[in-house]
Design an enzyme around this catalytic site. Structure first.
Site, PDB file in Angstrom:
ATOM      1  N   ASP A   1       0.842  -1.205   0.000  1.00 50.28           N
ATOM      2  CA  ASP A   1       0.000   0.000   0.000  1.00 50.28           C
ATOM      3  C   ASP A   1       0.872   1.249   0.000  1.00 50.28           C
ATOM      4  O   ASP A   1       2.103   1.160  -0.002  1.00 50.28           O
ATOM      5  CB  ASP A   1      -0.948   0.009   1.217  1.00 50.28           C
ATOM      6  CG  ASP A   1      -0.228  -0.279   2.531  1.00 50.28           C
ATOM      7  OD1 ASP A   1       0.988   0.002   2.613  1.00 50.28           O
ATOM      8  OD2 ASP A   1      -0.870  -0.793   3.454  1.00 50.28           O
TER       9      ASP A   1
ATOM     10  N   HIS B   1      -6.944  -3.869  10.906  1.00 44.77           N
ATOM     11  CA  HIS B   1      -6.858  -3.711   9.453  1.00 44.77           C
ATOM     12  C   HIS B   1      -5.690  -4.511   8.881  1.00 44.77           C
ATOM     13  O   HIS B   1      -4.723  -4.819   9.574  1.00 44.77           O
ATOM     14  CB  HIS B   1      -6.780  -2.232   9.042  1.00 44.77           C
ATOM     15  CG  HIS B   1      -5.493  -1.538   9.347  1.00 44.77           C
ATOM     16  ND1 HIS B   1      -5.393  -0.165   9.438  1.00 44.77           N
ATOM     17  CD2 HIS B   1      -4.231  -1.989   9.579  1.00 44.77           C
ATOM     18  CE1 HIS B   1      -4.151   0.177   9.695  1.00 44.77           C
ATOM     19  NE2 HIS B   1      -3.427  -0.910   9.794  1.00 44.77           N
TER      20      HIS B   1
ATOM     21  N   GLU C   1      -9.482  -1.436   5.831  1.00 42.75           N
ATOM     22  CA  GLU C   1      -9.978  -1.052   7.142  1.00 42.75           C
ATOM     23  C   GLU C   1     -11.217  -1.892   7.484  1.00 42.75           C
ATOM     24  O   GLU C   1     -11.776  -2.561   6.608  1.00 42.75           O
ATOM     25  CB  GLU C   1     -10.349   0.441   7.129  1.00 42.75           C
ATOM     26  CG  GLU C   1      -9.176   1.387   6.816  1.00 42.75           C
ATOM     27  CD  GLU C   1      -8.252   1.626   8.022  1.00 42.75           C
ATOM     28  OE1 GLU C   1      -8.180   0.784   8.925  1.00 42.75           O
ATOM     29  OE2 GLU C   1      -7.584   2.679   8.023  1.00 42.75           O
TER      30      GLU C   1
HETATM   31  P1  PGA Z   1       3.090  -1.090  12.355  1.00 40.96           P
HETATM   32  O1  PGA Z   1       1.786  -0.888  11.473  1.00 40.96           O
HETATM   33  O2  PGA Z   1       3.849  -2.211  11.717  1.00 40.96           O
HETATM   34  O3  PGA Z   1       3.842   0.208  12.243  1.00 40.96           O
HETATM   35  O4  PGA Z   1       2.656  -1.418  13.743  1.00 40.96           O
HETATM   36  C1  PGA Z   1       1.005  -1.993  11.135  1.00 40.96           C
HETATM   37  C2  PGA Z   1      -0.272  -1.589  10.452  1.00 40.96           C
HETATM   38  O5  PGA Z   1      -0.850  -0.551  10.800  1.00 40.96           O
HETATM   39  O6  PGA Z   1      -0.735  -2.321   9.575  1.00 40.96           O
END
Ligand code: PGA
Length: 259
Positions: free
Chosen positions: A86, A157, A162
């Site tokens: 993404d 998510h 989401e």
């Molecule tokens: P993070 O984010 O690896 O920085 O905890 C994960 C996400 O929000 O999918």
């Protein structure tokens, strides 16, 4: 490494047996080393592995370990292909917090993947619908992902899928939930937080041959509990992985402490 347990779920009117392989490690260090070892195995077994990879804080130490493995000649990314999961919209192309730039900095700068074998979604393209459609077409023309790595958001998510995302959603522009917007501040050096992004859809992620969900640290413990023990629902997108025929959940003892 300690294999904690494996659980089996039945689904649908004609239930099929599905297993989410659950791997809990005693420390963050063993979580990093073991996940990297599994990944090296997959690359050795299939040097042409097509991977969908996330940015964010979760995978960075695993990426560093993979970089060291390439430097030591243990594995190569030369014939593989990487698709970015993404990206955030509305940030400058060189913003260090762009997912594409994080992936570049933490992984691609340290492995031998040829530039043309890295694919990403250009969130700044004037015709975003077309870019998204072409990303899906490219993924499909390659036969889908072999291996998808995912972090998890505090709201469950997966990438930018989401809560409430449709099971057959493709790559698309998404408005970010407030918790995702707040979490993005950790990647940025300014206060201009993104409110939207573009990301591969649940359709591509759930049809990946193999999916690894990665989580470490105490902040992820509650959402991991919901993913493993709660209802399977699009309201917690990561819970859908319990229907996936080849999903591995890799957690350290902190993220797995409520299981
Ligand atoms: P993070 O984010 O690896 O920085 O905890 C994960 C996400 O929000 O999918």
């Amino acid at each position: 490494m300690r294999r904690a347990f494996s659980f089996v779920e039945n689904f649908g009117p004609k239930p099929k047996l599905r297993t989410m392989n659950f791997l809990r490690f005693e420390s963050e260090q063993t979580w990093i080393q073991s996940t990297a070892a599994f990944w090296r195995d997959r690359l050795r077994a299939n040097p042409r592995l097509r991977m969908c990879l996330p940015s964010g804080h979760t995978p960075n130490k695993i990426y560093a370990e993979l970089g060291r493995s390439v430097a030591r000649g243990l594995i190569s990314f030369r014939e593989s292909e990487v698709f970015a999961l993404d990206d955030f919209g509305g940030l400058a192309p060189d913003d260090a917090g762009r997912c594409r730039n994080m992936l570049q900095r933490y992984l691609l700068d340290h492995v031998d993947l040829p530039k043309e074998r890295f694919h990403f979604i250009d969130a700044e393209a004037p015709d975003l619908n077309r870019v998204c459609r072409e990303y899906d077409e490219l993924i499909e023309s390659r036969g889908g992902f072999d291996l998808t790595l995912l972090g998890i958001g505090l709201n469950g998510h997966l990438g930018l899928n989401e809560p409430g995302s449709s099971l057959d959603s493709g790559t698309r522009r998404v408005d970010l939930h407030s918790s995702t917007i707040q979490a993005s501040a950790a990647y940025l050096t300014h206060a201009n937080l993104p409110t939207w992004g573009v990301g591969a859809g649940l359709k591509q992620l759930l049809s990946s041959r193999e999916v690894w969900l990665l989580a470490n640290g105490p902040k992820k413990a509650e959402i991991i509990r919901r993913v493993v023990k709660g209802e399977i629902s699009v309201e917690v997108p990561a819970s859908l992985l319990r229907r996936h025929p080849a999903c591995f959940l890799f957690v350290d003892s902190e993220a797995g402490k409520l299981l």
